[in-house]
Design a protein around this motif. Structure first.
Motif, PDB file in Angstrom:
ATOM      1  N   MET A   1      12.865 -13.908   7.552  1.00 30.19           N
ATOM      2  CA  MET A   1      11.985 -13.145   6.686  1.00 30.19           C
ATOM      3  C   MET A   1      12.840 -12.407   5.656  1.00 30.19           C
ATOM      4  SD  MET A   1       8.560 -12.582   6.567  1.00 30.19           S
ATOM      5  CE  MET A   1       7.910 -12.818   8.182  1.00 30.19           C
ATOM      6  N   LYS A   2      12.423 -12.488   4.396  1.00 30.38           N
ATOM      7  CA  LYS A   2      13.109 -11.793   3.310  1.00 30.38           C
ATOM      8  C   LYS A   2      12.284 -10.570   2.921  1.00 30.38           C
ATOM      9  CE  LYS A   2      13.115 -15.651   0.736  1.00 30.38           C
ATOM     10  NZ  LYS A   2      13.392 -16.567  -0.395  1.00 30.38           N
ATOM     11  N   LYS A   3      12.964  -9.504   2.497  1.00 30.99           N
ATOM     12  CA  LYS A   3      12.279  -8.289   2.079  1.00 30.99           C
ATOM     13  C   LYS A   3      12.720  -7.929   0.666  1.00 30.99           C
ATOM     14  CE  LYS A   3      11.792  -4.913   4.991  1.00 30.99           C
ATOM     15  NZ  LYS A   3      12.027  -3.740   5.848  1.00 30.99           N
ATOM     16  N   PHE A   4      11.727  -7.553  -0.169  1.00 35.47           N
ATOM     17  CA  PHE A   4      11.980  -7.139  -1.537  1.00 35.47           C
ATOM     18  C   PHE A   4      11.259  -5.824  -1.788  1.00 35.47           C
ATOM     19  CE2 PHE A   4      11.742 -11.753  -1.327  1.00 35.47           C
ATOM     20  CZ  PHE A   4      12.955 -12.138  -1.872  1.00 35.47           C
ATOM     21  N   CYS A   5      11.861  -4.970  -2.588  1.00 35.52           N
ATOM     22  CA  CYS A   5      11.233  -3.716  -2.991  1.00 35.52           C
ATOM     23  C   CYS A   5      11.184  -3.680  -4.507  1.00 35.52           C
ATOM     24  CB  CYS A   5      12.025  -2.528  -2.452  1.00 35.52           C
ATOM     25  SG  CYS A   5      12.064  -2.474  -0.650  1.00 35.52           S
ATOM     26  N   LEU A   6      10.020  -3.285  -5.023  1.00 35.95           N
ATOM     27  CA  LEU A   6       9.797  -3.287  -6.462  1.00 35.95           C
ATOM     28  C   LEU A   6       9.151  -1.969  -6.878  1.00 35.95           C
ATOM     29  CD1 LEU A   6       8.758  -6.342  -5.243  1.00 35.95           C
ATOM     30  CD2 LEU A   6       9.246  -6.805  -7.620  1.00 35.95           C
ATOM     31  N   ALA A   7       9.326  -1.603  -8.150  1.00 34.57           N
ATOM     32  CA  ALA A   7       8.752  -0.366  -8.670  1.00 34.57           C
ATOM     33  C   ALA A   7       8.020  -0.631  -9.980  1.00 34.57           C
ATOM     34  CB  ALA A   7       9.849   0.679  -8.898  1.00 34.57           C
ATOM     35  N   LEU A   8       7.046   0.222 -10.236  1.00 38.24           N
ATOM     36  CA  LEU A   8       6.240   0.150 -11.461  1.00 38.24           C
ATOM     37  C   LEU A   8       5.591   1.512 -11.649  1.00 38.24           C
ATOM     38  CD1 LEU A   8       4.771  -1.628 -13.697  1.00 38.24           C
ATOM     39  CD2 LEU A   8       2.967  -1.915 -12.009  1.00 38.24           C
ATOM     40  N   ASP A   9       5.312   1.881 -12.890  1.00 37.22           N
ATOM     41  CA  ASP A   9       4.592   3.121 -13.163  1.00 37.22           C
ATOM     42  C   ASP A   9       3.163   2.813 -13.576  1.00 37.22           C
ATOM     43  OD1 ASP A   9       6.736   4.732 -12.619  1.00 37.22           O
ATOM     44  OD2 ASP A   9       7.233   5.140 -14.713  1.00 37.22           O
ATOM     45  N   LEU A  10       2.278   3.733 -13.225  1.00 36.47           N
ATOM     46  CA  LEU A  10       0.912   3.704 -13.732  1.00 36.47           C
ATOM     47  C   LEU A  10       0.818   4.667 -14.902  1.00 36.47           C
ATOM     48  CD1 LEU A  10      -1.091   3.858 -10.376  1.00 36.47           C
ATOM     49  CD2 LEU A  10      -0.712   1.860 -11.826  1.00 36.47           C
ATOM     50  N   ILE A  11      -0.169   4.468 -15.741  1.00 39.31           N
ATOM     51  CA  ILE A  11      -0.447   5.442 -16.784  1.00 39.31           C
ATOM     52  C   ILE A  11      -0.809   6.742 -16.075  1.00 39.31           C
ATOM     53  CG2 ILE A  11      -2.048   6.028 -18.654  1.00 39.31           C
ATOM     54  CD1 ILE A  11      -2.200   2.950 -19.184  1.00 39.31           C
ATOM     55  N   ASP A  12      -0.246   7.845 -16.528  1.00 41.49           N
ATOM     56  CA  ASP A  12      -0.386   9.121 -15.834  1.00 41.49           C
ATOM     57  C   ASP A  12      -1.734   9.768 -16.169  1.00 41.49           C
ATOM     58  OD1 ASP A  12       0.210  11.195 -14.181  1.00 41.49           O
ATOM     59  OD2 ASP A  12       1.868  11.988 -15.375  1.00 41.49           O
ATOM     60  N   ASP A  13      -2.785   9.203 -15.581  1.00 43.34           N
ATOM     61  CA  ASP A  13      -4.152   9.663 -15.795  1.00 43.34           C
ATOM     62  C   ASP A  13      -4.865   9.547 -14.451  1.00 43.34           C
ATOM     63  OD1 ASP A  13      -7.102   8.875 -16.187  1.00 43.34           O
ATOM     64  OD2 ASP A  13      -6.586   9.626 -18.189  1.00 43.34           O
ATOM     65  N   LEU A  14      -5.335  10.669 -13.917  1.00 46.84           N
ATOM     66  CA  LEU A  14      -5.902  10.672 -12.562  1.00 46.84           C
ATOM     67  C   LEU A  14      -7.100   9.746 -12.401  1.00 46.84           C
ATOM     68  CD1 LEU A  14      -5.586  14.452 -11.616  1.00 46.84           C
ATOM     69  CD2 LEU A  14      -4.140  12.544 -10.894  1.00 46.84           C
ATOM     70  N   GLU A  15      -7.947   9.648 -13.415  1.00 46.67           N
ATOM     71  CA  GLU A  15      -9.106   8.751 -13.325  1.00 46.67           C
ATOM     72  C   GLU A  15      -8.677   7.294 -13.284  1.00 46.67           C
ATOM     73  OE1 GLU A  15     -12.200   9.557 -16.181  1.00 46.67           O
ATOM     74  OE2 GLU A  15     -12.175  11.701 -15.711  1.00 46.67           O
ATOM     75  N   LEU A  16      -7.717   6.931 -14.128  1.00 45.54           N
ATOM     76  CA  LEU A  16      -7.221   5.553 -14.124  1.00 45.54           C
ATOM     77  C   LEU A  16      -6.516   5.231 -12.808  1.00 45.54           C
ATOM     78  CD1 LEU A  16      -5.835   5.071 -17.746  1.00 45.54           C
ATOM     79  CD2 LEU A  16      -7.895   4.063 -16.748  1.00 45.54           C
ATOM     80  N   ILE A  17      -5.748   6.182 -12.273  1.00 46.32           N
ATOM     81  CA  ILE A  17      -5.057   5.969 -10.999  1.00 46.32           C
ATOM     82  C   ILE A  17      -6.074   5.747  -9.886  1.00 46.32           C
ATOM     83  CG2 ILE A  17      -3.611   7.076  -9.243  1.00 46.32           C
ATOM     84  CD1 ILE A  17      -2.012   8.322 -11.622  1.00 46.32           C
TER      85      ILE A  17
END
Length: 109
Positions: A1-17
């Motif tokens: 089994m291989k493991k990967f970790c990735l990151a991303l940002d959301l637009i900083d808006d509580l309703e959109l989140i």
């Protein structure tokens, strides 16, 4: 089994989140199937403020290249990805069109 970790940002808006999280409570069946078909056996996404962290566990046949190619040929996955851009923003230093960035492992106990 291989493991990967990735990151991303959301637009900083509580309703959109909140809307983004709602979509992920019930991902489309075609998207779920494309993930499983690629060899991914487990996927988890965590959030702190607007930063996302994804852990992917995949079998030996998995490759990002094959997954990306399959996704390009899957209209429903393309529709999902286009919809998710409403909520997502690229991390600094991302390539054009790149969403999730693969993280480097720097420690293991």
């Amino acid at each position: 089994m291989k493991k990967f970790c990735l990151a991303l940002d959301l637009i900083d808006d509580l309703e959109l989140i909140a809307e983004y999280e709602n979509y992920h409570q019930n991902i489309w069946p075609e998207v779920r199937q494309s993930i499983l078909d690629s060899g991914i056996r487990n996927m988890e996404i965590y959030r702190v403020r607007n930063r996302l962290f994804m852990i992917v566990e995949a079998d030996e046949k998995f490759s990002f290249e094959a997954k990306n190619e399959a996704d390009k040929n899957n209209p429903k996955v393309q529709e999902w990805e286009e919809l998710m851009w409403k909520f997502q923003q690229q991390l600094p230093n991302s390539k054009a069109g790149e969403k999730w960035q693969l993280m480097d492992k720097i420690f293991s106990l």
